[in-house]
Design an enzyme around this catalytic site. Structure first.
Site, PDB file in Angstrom:
ATOM      1  N   CYS A 142      -0.641   4.328   1.991  1.00  0.00           N
ATOM      2  CA  CYS A 142      -0.336   4.132   3.568  1.00  0.00           C
ATOM      3  C   CYS A 142       0.994   4.219   3.914  1.00  0.00           C
ATOM      4  O   CYS A 142       1.353   4.907   4.963  1.00  0.00           O
ATOM      5  CB  CYS A 142      -0.756   2.482   3.751  1.00  0.00           C
ATOM      6  SG  CYS A 142      -2.382   2.074   2.998  1.00  0.00           S
ATOM      7  N   ASP A 143       2.236   3.735   3.254  1.00  0.00           N
ATOM      8  CA  ASP A 143       3.248   3.707   3.574  1.00  0.00           C
ATOM      9  C   ASP A 143       4.514   4.608   2.917  1.00  0.00           C
ATOM     10  O   ASP A 143       5.491   4.724   3.671  1.00  0.00           O
ATOM     11  CB  ASP A 143       3.893   2.136   3.692  1.00  0.00           C
ATOM     12  CG  ASP A 143       3.033   1.287   4.542  1.00  0.00           C
ATOM     13  OD1 ASP A 143       2.331   1.604   5.263  1.00  0.00           O
ATOM     14  OD2 ASP A 143       3.066   0.105   4.259  1.00  0.00           O
TER      15      ASP A 143
ATOM     16  N   CYS B 179       0.807  -1.117   0.054  1.00  0.00           N
ATOM     17  CA  CYS B 179       0.133  -0.020   0.155  1.00  0.00           C
ATOM     18  C   CYS B 179       0.756   1.331  -0.015  1.00  0.00           C
ATOM     19  O   CYS B 179       1.322   1.647   1.122  1.00  0.00           O
ATOM     20  CB  CYS B 179      -0.943   0.047   1.249  1.00  0.00           C
ATOM     21  SG  CYS B 179      -1.892   1.352   1.461  1.00  0.00           S
TER      22      CYS B 179
HETATM   23  C1  FAD Z   1       0.385  -3.162   4.262  1.00  0.00           C
HETATM   24  C2  FAD Z   1      -0.686  -2.470   4.401  1.00  0.00           C
HETATM   25  C3  FAD Z   1      -0.363  -1.225   4.934  1.00  0.00           C
HETATM   26  C4  FAD Z   1      -1.730  -0.343   5.322  1.00  0.00           C
HETATM   27  N1  FAD Z   1      -1.353   0.780   6.285  1.00  0.00           N
HETATM   28  C5  FAD Z   1      -2.723   1.610   6.226  1.00  0.00           C
HETATM   29  C6  FAD Z   1      -2.455   2.778   6.876  1.00  0.00           C
HETATM   30  O1  FAD Z   1      -1.373   3.150   7.128  1.00  0.00           O
HETATM   31  N2  FAD Z   1      -3.413   3.520   6.944  1.00  0.00           N
HETATM   32  C7  FAD Z   1      -4.768   3.297   6.316  1.00  0.00           C
HETATM   33  O2  FAD Z   1      -5.602   4.301   6.488  1.00  0.00           O
HETATM   34  N3  FAD Z   1      -4.825   2.145   5.609  1.00  0.00           N
HETATM   35  C8  FAD Z   1      -3.972   1.245   5.656  1.00  0.00           C
HETATM   36  N4  FAD Z   1      -4.035   0.003   5.026  1.00  0.00           N
HETATM   37  C9  FAD Z   1      -5.318  -0.200   4.348  1.00  0.00           C
HETATM   38  C10 FAD Z   1      -6.219  -0.656   5.506  1.00  0.00           C
HETATM   39  O3  FAD Z   1      -5.601  -1.661   6.266  1.00  0.00           O
HETATM   40  C11 FAD Z   1      -7.497  -1.066   4.841  1.00  0.00           C
HETATM   41  O4  FAD Z   1      -8.165  -0.043   4.040  1.00  0.00           O
HETATM   42  C12 FAD Z   1      -8.617  -1.608   6.006  1.00  0.00           C
HETATM   43  O5  FAD Z   1      -8.017  -2.447   6.879  1.00  0.00           O
HETATM   44  C13 FAD Z   1      -9.723  -2.065   5.295  1.00  0.00           C
HETATM   45  O6  FAD Z   1     -10.487  -2.392   6.392  1.00  0.00           O
HETATM   46  P1  FAD Z   1     -11.818  -3.701   6.514  1.00  0.00           P
HETATM   47  O7  FAD Z   1     -12.475  -3.430   7.704  1.00  0.00           O
HETATM   48  O8  FAD Z   1     -12.678  -3.154   5.050  1.00  0.00           O
HETATM   49  O9  FAD Z   1     -11.294  -4.827   6.233  1.00  0.00           O
HETATM   50  P2  FAD Z   1      -9.921  -5.573   6.407  1.00  0.00           P
HETATM   51  O10 FAD Z   1      -8.937  -4.910   7.104  1.00  0.00           O
HETATM   52  O11 FAD Z   1      -9.399  -6.005   5.011  1.00  0.00           O
HETATM   53  O12 FAD Z   1     -10.317  -6.866   7.372  1.00  0.00           O
HETATM   54  C14 FAD Z   1     -11.343  -7.792   6.792  1.00  0.00           C
HETATM   55  C15 FAD Z   1     -11.020  -9.118   7.656  1.00  0.00           C
HETATM   56  O13 FAD Z   1     -12.182  -9.861   7.875  1.00  0.00           O
HETATM   57  C16 FAD Z   1     -11.909 -11.028   8.177  1.00  0.00           C
HETATM   58  N5  FAD Z   1     -12.833 -12.000   7.259  1.00  0.00           N
HETATM   59  C17 FAD Z   1     -12.595 -12.015   5.766  1.00  0.00           C
HETATM   60  N6  FAD Z   1     -13.553 -13.025   5.315  1.00  0.00           N
HETATM   61  C18 FAD Z   1     -13.978 -13.560   6.267  1.00  0.00           C
HETATM   62  C19 FAD Z   1     -14.877 -14.558   6.506  1.00  0.00           C
HETATM   63  N7  FAD Z   1     -15.350 -15.253   5.339  1.00  0.00           N
HETATM   64  N8  FAD Z   1     -15.353 -14.874   7.725  1.00  0.00           N
HETATM   65  C20 FAD Z   1     -15.033 -14.281   9.129  1.00  0.00           C
HETATM   66  N9  FAD Z   1     -13.931 -13.169   8.881  1.00  0.00           N
HETATM   67  C21 FAD Z   1     -13.461 -12.750   7.650  1.00  0.00           C
HETATM   68  C22 FAD Z   1     -10.258 -11.295   7.931  1.00  0.00           C
HETATM   69  O14 FAD Z   1      -9.666 -11.403   9.238  1.00  0.00           O
HETATM   70  C23 FAD Z   1     -10.340  -9.975   7.022  1.00  0.00           C
HETATM   71  O15 FAD Z   1      -8.600  -9.486   7.022  1.00  0.00           O
HETATM   72  C24 FAD Z   1      -2.753  -0.601   4.530  1.00  0.00           C
HETATM   73  C25 FAD Z   1      -3.103  -1.935   3.959  1.00  0.00           C
HETATM   74  C26 FAD Z   1      -1.925  -2.703   4.017  1.00  0.00           C
HETATM   75  C27 FAD Z   1      -2.081  -4.116   3.107  1.00  0.00           C
END
Ligand code: FAD
Length: 353
Positions: A177-178, A174
């Protein structure tokens, strides 16, 4: 008895949805995902993508500073013992997520550490309503009057052992993000990919880097014309055609220090000194378990048919966070849509009681 609301996921979207629905007395049940080797390899362990990163500098409310006393008082002792020591920089991804999870628990959220493997979202009949069915990895079926899907998306990686070794130490999925982290400032970086997201990442990184090498395995970018023009006219972007990655180079002290590239057209290997290795090869939304139950976009994301609403193609099922958003993909936007989904679910339940 069917639950009022079941939330699937464990990132910022899920915890924001849980906090809002718990405070609205909906007694949410969260499936946070199972702790399995398959989830570890896929990068989908409970707490989501943000738990895979170190410093989070752009989540509002957590400026640089010493959060130790706050973490010690906000989280139970056994959770603190499992977490890496606090580093006085503001909050790390795992710290932020543990705080969000705890906040949801404090308001009565119940959590099950299992995956949802399948769903029955056939629209409930209006008379003698049939609840939605969720099939969990513990073999049980759970029923709910409304569902919030917040399962996120995962960044695609190449799958090289050297890439895995240096994740968070120079390897990132990302750029937004980084990219601004001190370790990347005024240093040469590499972005892998040839589509719009790779060009966007490379262009974004030129704000901080001394040089960005965009590595593409073909002799033509897949990105749209305007994006290609942007890359080709940016003096800080150097496009390396017909190259694939053989190995990310580095050491324990500095993390990433270089990359070795292979040629796809028979030229010699190329070694570049770099401080950061960014993947721009897309994301995979975690929607396989939906098996056609919701309308998805061409890229497999859940469709939001109504602007500024978290409705899906099935009334009573809502989607929040990166599982439906392939554009912003940030923790704060995920949390924002998590809040919206909880409010949408609350209104749906009130209307259908
Ligand atoms: C390396 C990296 C660094 C990042 N740094 C930043 C940053 O500094 N600042 C920022 O704002 N954003 C950052 N992001 C982006 C940020 O992490 C995402 O936008 C955010 O986490 C999305 O949140 P979400 O709740 O949609 O889902 P996610 O964080 O993707 O979490 C969803 C989770 O739900 C669970 N899940 C999935 N399928 C199922 C299922 N079938 N049953 C039950 N549970 C399930 C899993 O644990 C999955 O990981 C970064 C991303 C990455 C990859």
């Amino acid at each position: 008895m069917a639950e009022k609301v079941i939330i699937i996921g464990s990132g910022p979207a899920a915890w924001a949805a849980a906090i809002y629905s718990a405070r609205a007395n909906l007694r949410p049940l969260v499936f946070e995902g199972a702790v399995t080797e398959a989830n570890r390899v896929a990068g989908t362990l409970p707490l989501g993508q943000l738990a895979l990163t170190t410093e989070v500098e752009n989540y509002p409310g957590f400026p640089a500073g010493d959060l130790k006393a706050y973490l010690d008082t906000a989280l139970p002792e056994e959770k603190r013992a499992e977490m890496p020591p606090h580093g006085k920089h503001g909050a790390t991804g795992p710290e932020l997520l543990e705080l969000m999870r705890q906040q949801a628990l404090n308001f009565g959220t119940r959590i099950i550490t299992e995956d949802i493997k399948g769903v029955d979202f056939r629209v409930p009949c209006t008379h003698g309503r049939r609840p939605f069915g969720l099939f969990a990895s513990d073999g049980k079926t759970y029923e709910a009057q409304s569902v919030i899907v917040a399962t996120g998306a995962r960044a695609n990686y190449l799958g090289l052992p050297s890439e895995e070794k240096f994740k968070n130490r120079g390897v990132s999925g990302c750029a937004v993000c980084d990219g601004a982290l001190p370790r990347f400032r005024n240093k040469p970086l590499v972005v892998i990919g040839g589509g719009d997201s790779a060009v966007e990442e490379a262009t974004y990184l030129t704000k901080f880097a001394s040089k960005v090498h965009l590595v593409h395995r073909r002799d033509k970018l897949r990105a749209s014309k305007i994006m290609v023009e942007r890359a080709e006219t940016n003096a800080k972007i150097d496009i390396l055609w017909n190259r694939t990655v053989e190995e990310v180079l580095g050491n324990d002290r500095e993390g990433v220090t270089g990359v070795r590239l292979k040629s796809t057209v028979g030229a010699e290997d190329l070694e570049l000194p770099i401080a950061g290795f960014f993947l721009g090869i897309g994301h995979t939304p975690n929607t396989a378990f939906l098996q056609g139950a919701l309308e998805l976009t061409g890229k497999g994301y859940v469709c939001w048919p109504v602007p500024m609403r978290t409705f899906t193609s099935v009334p009573g099922v809502f989607a929040a966070g990166d599982v439906a958003d392939d554009y912003y993909r940030q923790a704060v936007t995920a949390a924002g849509t998590g809040c919206m989904a909880a409010l949408d679910a609350e209104r749906y339940l009130a209307e259908h009681e």
